[in-house]
Scaffold this motif. Structure first.
Motif, PDB file in Angstrom:
ATOM      1  N   THR A 105     -18.250  11.212 -16.465  1.00  0.00           N
ATOM      2  CA  THR A 105     -19.597  11.253 -17.025  1.00  0.00           C
ATOM      3  C   THR A 105     -19.901   9.879 -17.586  1.00  0.00           C
ATOM      4  O   THR A 105     -19.017   9.021 -17.650  1.00  0.00           O
ATOM      5  CB  THR A 105     -19.712  12.351 -18.110  1.00  0.00           C
ATOM      6  N   HIS A 106     -21.143   9.643 -17.956  1.00  0.00           N
ATOM      7  CA  HIS A 106     -21.517   8.409 -18.638  1.00  0.00           C
ATOM      8  C   HIS A 106     -21.805   8.739 -20.091  1.00  0.00           C
ATOM      9  O   HIS A 106     -22.504   9.700 -20.382  1.00  0.00           O
ATOM     10  CB  HIS A 106     -22.770   7.791 -17.999  1.00  0.00           C
ATOM     11  N   MET A 107     -21.247   7.946 -21.000  1.00  0.00           N
ATOM     12  CA  MET A 107     -21.473   8.142 -22.425  1.00  0.00           C
ATOM     13  C   MET A 107     -22.037   6.848 -22.985  1.00  0.00           C
ATOM     14  O   MET A 107     -21.582   5.762 -22.625  1.00  0.00           O
ATOM     15  CB  MET A 107     -20.139   8.419 -23.148  1.00  0.00           C
ATOM     16  N   MET A 167     -23.538   1.877 -21.475  1.00  0.00           N
ATOM     17  CA  MET A 167     -23.139   3.180 -20.963  1.00  0.00           C
ATOM     18  C   MET A 167     -21.771   2.997 -20.324  1.00  0.00           C
ATOM     19  O   MET A 167     -21.573   2.121 -19.496  1.00  0.00           O
ATOM     20  CB  MET A 167     -24.139   3.672 -19.907  1.00  0.00           C
ATOM     21  N   ARG A 168     -20.825   3.794 -20.768  1.00  0.00           N
ATOM     22  CA  ARG A 168     -19.488   3.703 -20.197  1.00  0.00           C
ATOM     23  C   ARG A 168     -19.133   4.993 -19.469  1.00  0.00           C
ATOM     24  O   ARG A 168     -19.538   6.064 -19.898  1.00  0.00           O
ATOM     25  CB  ARG A 168     -18.453   3.482 -21.301  1.00  0.00           C
ATOM     26  N   MET A 169     -18.300   4.829 -18.420  1.00  0.00           N
ATOM     27  CA  MET A 169     -17.824   6.000 -17.693  1.00  0.00           C
ATOM     28  C   MET A 169     -16.604   6.557 -18.402  1.00  0.00           C
ATOM     29  O   MET A 169     -15.795   5.811 -18.930  1.00  0.00           O
ATOM     30  CB  MET A 169     -17.432   5.637 -16.266  1.00  0.00           C
ATOM     31  N   ARG A 170     -16.501   7.856 -18.387  1.00  0.00           N
ATOM     32  CA  ARG A 170     -15.370   8.498 -19.051  1.00  0.00           C
ATOM     33  C   ARG A 170     -14.978   9.746 -18.251  1.00  0.00           C
ATOM     34  O   ARG A 170     -15.851  10.509 -17.832  1.00  0.00           O
ATOM     35  CB  ARG A 170     -15.829   8.920 -20.444  1.00  0.00           C
ATOM     36  N   PRO A 171     -13.674   9.948 -18.007  1.00  0.00           N
ATOM     37  CA  PRO A 171     -13.261  11.164 -17.292  1.00  0.00           C
ATOM     38  C   PRO A 171     -13.547  12.402 -18.138  1.00  0.00           C
ATOM     39  O   PRO A 171     -13.431  12.350 -19.364  1.00  0.00           O
ATOM     40  CB  PRO A 171     -11.748  10.995 -17.105  1.00  0.00           C
ATOM     41  N   VAL A 172     -13.929  13.486 -17.497  1.00  0.00           N
ATOM     42  CA  VAL A 172     -14.115  14.762 -18.193  1.00  0.00           C
ATOM     43  C   VAL A 172     -13.173  15.797 -17.572  1.00  0.00           C
ATOM     44  O   VAL A 172     -12.760  15.670 -16.427  1.00  0.00           O
ATOM     45  CB  VAL A 172     -15.574  15.277 -18.124  1.00  0.00           C
ATOM     46  N   HIS A 179     -20.505  12.213 -12.220  1.00  0.00           N
ATOM     47  CA  HIS A 179     -20.246  11.827 -10.822  1.00  0.00           C
ATOM     48  C   HIS A 179     -18.786  12.051 -10.476  1.00  0.00           C
ATOM     49  O   HIS A 179     -17.960  12.277 -11.362  1.00  0.00           O
ATOM     50  CB  HIS A 179     -20.636  10.358 -10.584  1.00  0.00           C
ATOM     51  N   LEU A 180     -18.514  12.000  -9.185  1.00  0.00           N
ATOM     52  CA  LEU A 180     -17.130  12.037  -8.710  1.00  0.00           C
ATOM     53  C   LEU A 180     -16.697  10.585  -8.600  1.00  0.00           C
ATOM     54  O   LEU A 180     -17.438   9.764  -8.072  1.00  0.00           O
ATOM     55  CB  LEU A 180     -17.054  12.685  -7.321  1.00  0.00           C
ATOM     56  N   MET A 181     -15.525  10.246  -9.129  1.00  0.00           N
ATOM     57  CA  MET A 181     -15.046   8.871  -9.062  1.00  0.00           C
ATOM     58  C   MET A 181     -13.865   8.806  -8.124  1.00  0.00           C
ATOM     59  O   MET A 181     -12.816   9.405  -8.388  1.00  0.00           O
ATOM     60  CB  MET A 181     -14.622   8.426 -10.467  1.00  0.00           C
TER      61      MET A 181
END
Ligand SMILES: [Cu+2]
Length: 145
Positions: free
Chosen positions: A70-72, A78-83, A102-104
């Motif tokens: 997700t983006h936080m 805005m940083r990407m972070r695994p959920v 998104h799928l990374m």
């Protein structure tokens, strides 16, 4: 002995019948962007579950691994972070899109070439595994078309 075997057979069939009725998840507008081998790629799509479900994980033969991101907002960036998972509320479309969930794809085994298709297998809590093909758009694409 024969009767016992037949009963056993019926018990084994029961879970299969239940599985055939597991709530389905529909996948719409899957896409990804051109990316180079060894790098990262992002996958986007819209998920919908009539009964409600949860996307638990994803994998692809095209990448070493696939994470749910997700983006936080972190200050001004805005940083990407695994959920852990992505919730699919009953009857509500959930869109994975640039700037959001998104799928990374991490560690691409080959480049994602524009016009090609990238397979990804999504694992849902209730619906099980669904494999979809993501058509590859241009490197700067913001939408599926
Ligand atoms: Cu990401």
């Amino acid at each position: 002995m024969t009767t016992r075997r037949l009963l056993l057979g019926a018990t084994l069939l029961a879970p299969l019948a239940a599985q055939a009725q597991t709530p389905a998840v529909t996948v719409e507008s899957p896409w990804t962007r051109a990316a180079r081998a060894g790098g990262q790629g992002a996958g986007f799509l819209t998920l919908r579950s009539a009964a409600g479900d949860r996307l638990l994980s994803a994998s692809s033969p095209a990448a070493n691994r696939v994470e749910l991101h997700t983006h936080m907002r972190d200050g001004d960036v805005m940083r990407m972070r695994p959920v852990e998972n992505i919730e699919l509320p009953a009857g509500t479309a959930v869109t994975l899109q640039p700037g959001g969930n998104h799928l990374m794809f991490i560690g691409l085994k080959q480049p994602f070439e524009q016009g090609a298709q990238v397979p990804v297998t999504l694992v849902f809590e209730r619906a099980g595994s669904i494999t979809v093909q993501l058509p590859v758009q241009g490197a700067g694409a913001r939408h599926s078309h």
